[in-house]
Design a protein around this motif. Structure first.
Motif, PDB file in Angstrom:
ATOM      1  N   LYS A   1       2.053   0.274 -10.133  1.00 40.97           N
ATOM      2  CA  LYS A   1       1.961  -0.915 -10.972  1.00 40.97           C
ATOM      3  C   LYS A   1       2.088  -2.212 -10.169  1.00 40.97           C
ATOM      4  O   LYS A   1       1.226  -3.074 -10.222  1.00 40.97           O
ATOM      5  N   ARG A   2       3.159  -2.348  -9.396  1.00 45.88           N
ATOM      6  CA  ARG A   2       3.386  -3.596  -8.647  1.00 45.88           C
ATOM      7  C   ARG A   2       2.691  -3.593  -7.291  1.00 45.88           C
ATOM      8  O   ARG A   2       2.507  -4.639  -6.692  1.00 45.88           O
ATOM      9  N   ASN A   3       2.373  -2.409  -6.787  1.00 47.05           N
ATOM     10  CA  ASN A   3       1.688  -2.275  -5.496  1.00 47.05           C
ATOM     11  C   ASN A   3       2.455  -2.970  -4.361  1.00 47.05           C
ATOM     12  O   ASN A   3       1.860  -3.593  -3.488  1.00 47.05           O
ATOM     13  N   ASP A   4       3.808  -2.864  -4.406  1.00 46.98           N
ATOM     14  CA  ASP A   4       4.601  -3.494  -3.348  1.00 46.98           C
ATOM     15  C   ASP A   4       5.228  -2.476  -2.392  1.00 46.98           C
ATOM     16  O   ASP A   4       5.994  -2.846  -1.507  1.00 46.98           O
ATOM     17  N   SER A   5       4.895  -1.209  -2.551  1.00 50.70           N
ATOM     18  CA  SER A   5       5.353  -0.165  -1.639  1.00 50.70           C
ATOM     19  C   SER A   5       4.194   0.778  -1.348  1.00 50.70           C
ATOM     20  O   SER A   5       3.365   1.032  -2.214  1.00 50.70           O
ATOM     21  N   LEU A   6       4.184   1.300  -0.106  1.00 50.83           N
ATOM     22  CA  LEU A   6       3.169   2.301   0.240  1.00 50.83           C
ATOM     23  C   LEU A   6       3.466   3.627  -0.436  1.00 50.83           C
ATOM     24  O   LEU A   6       2.571   4.305  -0.931  1.00 50.83           O
TER      25      LEU A   6
END
Length: 139
Positions: free
Chosen positions: A96-101
């Motif tokens: 959803k946030r695409n802030d972690s690989l």
């Protein structure tokens, strides 16, 4: 078809494996690199590896899945081939946030394989089918 991690992450995991094979340790500079590339998930993933929380489950038909016992005591089903985990953090931070690989569970899979700390378990094809079809709410 195997999904690849970004080149820097792939290379870092190779370096971790190489260093661990040579010295049975992960040097500080590689620990810092893991933290830089994977964020706070790196520390939590290493803790899961230390606790031998990662199990690779294989069946006679060749199917493979990983199960990771989370710090909360919940068992998560993960697929390294597509970097998927059934945990809420994966859904929120990765998708959803695409802030972690990766979430800590999938990273723990990669690290446990690099460090030779992955538990192994065999399952029948029927058991594997039940595992793959299991819903997370226990139904």
């Amino acid at each position: 078809m195997e999904t690849l991690l970004p080149a820097v992450a792939e290379e870092l995991l190779k370096e971790v494996k190489k260093a661990f094979l040579e010295t049975s340790q992960i040097p500080d500079e590689l620990l810092l690199a893991l933290k830089f590339v994977f964020g706070s998930s790196a520390l939590y993933a290493l803790d899961l590896v230390d606790q031998h929380s990662v199990t690779r489950v294989t069946s006679p038909s060749g199917r493979m899945v990983f199960q990771v016992l989370g710090s909360s005591g919940k068992l998560y089903t993960c697929y390294s081939s597509c970097h998927y985990c059934s945990c809420p953090s994966f859904a929120f931070s990765v998708l959803k946030r695409n802030d972690s690989l990766l979430c800590k569970h999938v990273l723990a899979i990669y690290l446990s394989q690099a460090l030779g700390a992955c538990q192994e378990r065999s399952a029948s094809d029927q058991q594997m089918s039940r595992l793959l079809l299991a819903r997370e709410d226990g139904a």
